[in-house]
Design an enzyme around this catalytic site. Structure first.
Site, PDB file in Angstrom:
ATOM      1  N   GLY A  10      23.632  34.206  42.638  1.00  0.00           N
ATOM      2  CA  GLY A  10      24.561  34.265  43.762  1.00  0.00           C
ATOM      3  C   GLY A  10      25.124  35.671  43.892  1.00  0.00           C
ATOM      4  N   GLY A  12      27.430  36.743  46.174  1.00  0.00           N
ATOM      5  CA  GLY A  12      28.646  36.786  46.974  1.00  0.00           C
ATOM      6  C   GLY A  12      29.759  37.555  46.297  1.00  0.00           C
ATOM      7  CD  GLN A  13      34.139  39.100  48.601  1.00  0.00           C
ATOM      8  OE1 GLN A  13      33.712  40.103  48.030  1.00  0.00           O
ATOM      9  NE2 GLN A  13      35.125  39.142  49.474  1.00  0.00           N
ATOM     10  CB  ILE A  14      32.208  34.891  42.366  1.00  0.00           C
ATOM     11  CG1 ILE A  14      33.421  34.178  42.966  1.00  0.00           C
ATOM     12  CG2 ILE A  14      32.211  34.697  40.843  1.00  0.00           C
ATOM     13  CD1 ILE A  14      33.439  32.677  42.721  1.00  0.00           C
ATOM     14  CG  ASP A  34      22.387  35.985  47.515  1.00  0.00           C
ATOM     15  OD1 ASP A  34      23.478  35.525  47.107  1.00  0.00           O
ATOM     16  OD2 ASP A  34      21.962  35.794  48.675  1.00  0.00           O
ATOM     17  CB  SER A 120      28.679  26.331  42.019  1.00  0.00           C
ATOM     18  OG  SER A 120      27.860  27.465  41.861  1.00  0.00           O
ATOM     19  CG  HIS A 176      38.220  23.661  38.790  1.00  0.00           C
ATOM     20  ND1 HIS A 176      39.367  24.356  38.499  1.00  0.00           N
ATOM     21  CD2 HIS A 176      37.544  24.418  39.699  1.00  0.00           C
ATOM     22  CE1 HIS A 176      39.387  25.486  39.191  1.00  0.00           C
ATOM     23  NE2 HIS A 176      38.295  25.538  39.929  1.00  0.00           N
TER      24      HIS A 176
END
Length: 321
Positions: A10, A12-14, A34, A120, A176
């Site tokens: 992934g 993305g931002q993380i 990605d 995730s 969570h």
């Protein structure tokens, strides 16, 4: 001896923060996967070009091929849609389950000996699915949630008491989500119970309890608070930093006691379910779950959290993907 290899699923931002933190701490060579062409390549090129400024020396590779995660020691999974304002983590399950299934099949094929840390959402369900698809031993598939939730709780306590967050110790258990279990009884500042300090501050037990209840509520809704403020995205620095502490504990065999989403086989009276509990994390992944007695109030909250996780798992089990 070659460097360790960390795969990030992934971009993305993380994923971007994960890559930067991996590089800064020199945890190992990094590969980011990605599906968006150019995205992982661009992010890791950007980080790599300041290696001399930040004084790190690791290989950074962006890729659109899962085959490039081959032989990774640790895989951190962030792939999936982020939350939007008004969404719960559970609202993401249909889309993210399909993504997790595909990713997990790739991990099983290309990094069969890796330790997997899942970020995730909905976290508890995604960890469960990842372990099911990979077939990895339970100690090698872990969810990041408790480290972040506990850090948020500690942060709010430090702000309220006007002390350094470095001196605050607090922990959350359970799923969570909105039913997580912040452990008020065990929260302390340098060993001094937080409730005792709140009572001394307000000279009123009722007021101290009210303030603590507000912090507990804010901890449970902390992720949503960030989502509401950002309006287009969800928390990224904090979950990445929390996951890196887990990866570092594995790669450097630190034996850290970190609240993590782990598979329970009777601990805390729960069997056959991934749930947030304190774990000793080292070179063997989850090497031990630390169990302790809960009082009646804590147990009731834990039971509610367990039921919420079981419900989302049952929803996922009925899906076709």
């Amino acid at each position: 001896m070659g460097r360790k290899k960390v795969a990030l699923i992934g971009g993305g931002q993380i994923g971007g923060v994960l890559a930067q933190l991996c590089a800064l701490r020199e945890l190992g060579d990094v590969v980011m996967f990605d599906i968006v062409e150019g995205l992982p390549q661009g992010k890791l090129l950007d980080i790599a070009e300041v290696a001399s400024v930040d004084s790190f020396d690791v290989s950074l590779q962006g890729t659109n091929s899962l085959a490039d995660i081959k032989d990774s020691d640790v895989v951190i999974v962030t792939a999936g849609l982020p939350r939007k304002p008004g969404m719960s983590r559970d609202d993401l399950i249909a889309t993210n389950a399909k993504i997790m299934k595909s990713v997990s099949e790739g991990i099983k094929q290309y990094a069969p000996n890796s330790f997997v840390i899942v970020i995730s959402n909905p976290l508890d369900a995604m960890v469960t699915l990842c372990q099911k698809i990979t077939g990895f031993p339970y100690n090698r598939v872990i969810g990041q949630a408790g480290v972040l939730d506990s850090a948020r709780f500690e942060c709010f306590i430090a702000w309220e008491l006007g002390v350094s967050v470095k001196d605050v110790t607090a922990m959350t258990l359970g799923g969570h989500g909105d039913d997580m279990v912040p452990l008020v009884r065990y929260a302390s500042v340098k060993g001094i119970p937080v409730m005792e300090l709140l009572e001394a501050k307000y000279k009123d037990k009722a007021k101290a309890k009210e303030v603590m209840e507000a912090m507990v509520k804010r901890t449970r809704g902390a992720g949503g608070e960030v989502v509401a403020l950002l309006k287009n995205g969800s928390a990224f620095y904090s979950p990445a930093s929390a996951a890196i502490s887990m990866a570092e504990a594995i790669l450097r065999d630190q034996k850290r006691v970190l609240p993590s989403c782990a598979y329970l086989n009777g601990e805390f009276g729960v069997k056959g379910l991934y749930l947030g509990v304190p774990c000793v994390i080292g070179a063997g992944g989850i090497e031990r779950i630390i169990e302790f007695k809960l009082d009646a109030e804590e147990q009731a909250m834990m039971d509610k959290s367990v039921a919420a996780v079981e419900n989302i798992i049952s929803v996922m089990d009925k899906m076709e993907f």
